[in-house]
Design a protein around this motif. Structure first.
Motif, PDB file in Angstrom:
ATOM      1  N   THR A  34       0.741  -1.097   0.141  1.00  0.00           N
ATOM      2  CA  THR A  34      -0.131   0.037  -0.060  1.00  0.00           C
ATOM      3  C   THR A  34       0.940   1.354  -0.078  1.00  0.00           C
ATOM      4  N   ILE A  40      -4.290  -5.935  -3.865  1.00  0.00           N
ATOM      5  CA  ILE A  40      -4.519  -4.558  -4.090  1.00  0.00           C
ATOM      6  C   ILE A  40      -4.368  -4.178  -5.664  1.00  0.00           C
ATOM      7  N   SER A  47      -7.428  -2.314  -7.478  1.00  0.00           N
ATOM      8  CA  SER A  47      -7.200  -1.047  -8.316  1.00  0.00           C
ATOM      9  C   SER A  47      -7.924  -1.206  -9.978  1.00  0.00           C
TER      10      SER A  47
END
Ligand code: NDP
Ligand code: A1CAB
Length: 334
Positions: free
Chosen positions: A78, A278, A282
């Motif tokens: 992140t 992640i 996205s």
């Protein structure tokens, strides 16, 4: 004022130890910046070492900067994407302290252009007695290696590994190692107290014995077993104690280091899966946004979308309410 050349992501134990070493080596506080979310923690470093305290957010960095990742491994997926542009812009390097996170994983997050190096220091770095292993692949130049080593050399000894696969073992031995030695020290002290020594005395005896034996092993340049034989009189006290240690110490050391290696690999796998998650998220958000924009802007046409799945509208959404197109509106596909 010129831009800082060493940028820490994270203001925790390891960042503090390395910053202290760099300052001892004469690196100016203004040459070091620390990024972390909690104002209190990074401001404490700014007060103590005169470094620049900055919010966690990524900023452009000096072209020849070294960005040191000193936050937790599980956060890497992140935190790093926002630093990618800053790192891609210059010939600087990225140095990761994150246990278990591989160069391949780091390159996936930062892109192939950024020179990535890994290191594994340990907490004696706090007093300049650290042991750090480093790894960089063949794409990293000698100059870039030297820049990374100069940072870690400020807190102790450095050793390069040629095989990245051994970083897990080095982490299990030296990265986590101080905790094993400290546990042993604690156990020895307690055993002394059990035999009637005052705690303060038992602590000094245990500390000085461990320290002295480690220094002897290092300075005598002999195998530990040879030095051990020098202490062990036939049928003496040491032989009696060693017989007990031998009941399980070696097997425990094997199992403990193996457990740390396994955990390192599991953490790396989890980090990789988290990064993938992640990245998928996205893509899904981008797809969803595109779908919502598409749906909001008009009826669905049969024209194929860029992703081949999302139908593209030809009429803006408000046409349904007003019965006409907005004068300034230009539909994406004519
Ligand atoms: N401890 C050890 O013995 C060793 C640790 N390592 C490695 O070093 C790294 C750091 O460990 P350690 O110092 O112990 O950890 P700490 O928990 O002490 O420090 C972690 C730091 O990361 C900061 N942080 C959290 N989120 C962000 C963000 N978004 N951007 C920037 N910084 C952030 C925290 O900020 P805040 O203070 O504001 O909460 C904190 O200062 C880890 O990757 C670990 O694997 C390597 C060798 C030995
Ligand atoms: O326990 C950990 O995960 C970190 C890595 C090495 C030392 N501390």
């Amino acid at each position: 004022m010129s831009e800082p050349r060493i940028i820490f992501i994270g203001a925790g134990n390891m960042a503090r130890a390395i910053i202290a070493g760099l300052r001892r080596r004469g690196i100016a506080g203004g040459d070091i910046a620390v990024h972390a979310p909690h104002l209190e923690r990074r401001e404490a470093l700014a007060r103590e070492f005169g470094v620049i305290s900055r919010a966690a957010e990524a900023v452009p960095v000096a072209a020849d900067a070294t960005v040191v990742y000193a936050a937790k491994p599980k956060q890497i997926g992140t935190i790093l994407p926002s630093w990618r542009a800053a790192l891609e812009a210059g010939p600087g390097i990225f140095l990761s302290l994150a246990a278990g996170v591989t160069s391949a994983s780091l390159k996936r997050l930062l892109g192939p252009k950024v020179p990535v190096l890994r290191c594994m220091p340990n907490t004696p770095a706090q007093i300049g007695a650290g042991m750090t292993t480093l790894y960089a692949d063949a794409s990293v130049t000698a100059e870039q290696r030297a820049a990374a080593e100069a940072i870690l050399a400020a807190v102790g000894r450095c050793l390069w590994l040629e095989d990245e696969g051994l970083m897990d073992a080095a982490t299990a031995l030296a990265g986590s190692g101080p905790a094993y030695v400290l546990l042993f020290l604690e156990a020895l002290e307690d055993a002394g107290v059990f035999q009637g020594l005052p705690r303060a005395t038992a602590r000094i005896l245990a500390q000085e014995t461990v320290l002295g034996a480690a220094r002897l092993a290092k300075e005598a340049q002999m195998a530990p077993s040879n030095l051990r034989h020098q202490v062990t009189s036939p049928a003496g006290t040491t032989a009696a104690a060693l017989a007990v240690w031998e009941e399980g110490l070696r097997a425990l050391a094997q199992r403990a280091v193996q457990a740390a290696v396994d955990r390192g690999r599991a953490l790396a796998q989890m980090t990789e899966e988290h990064n993938q998650w992640i990245s998928n998220l996205s893509v899904s958000i981008a797809q969803l946004t595109s779908l919502i924009l598409t749906l909001l802007s008009g009826p669905l046409s049969s024209a194929p979308s860029s992703r081949g799945r999302i139908p593209i509208p030809t009429t803006p959404w408000y046409a349904y309410w007003t019965g006409s197109r907005h004068p300034s509106y230009t539909p994406f596909n004519g």
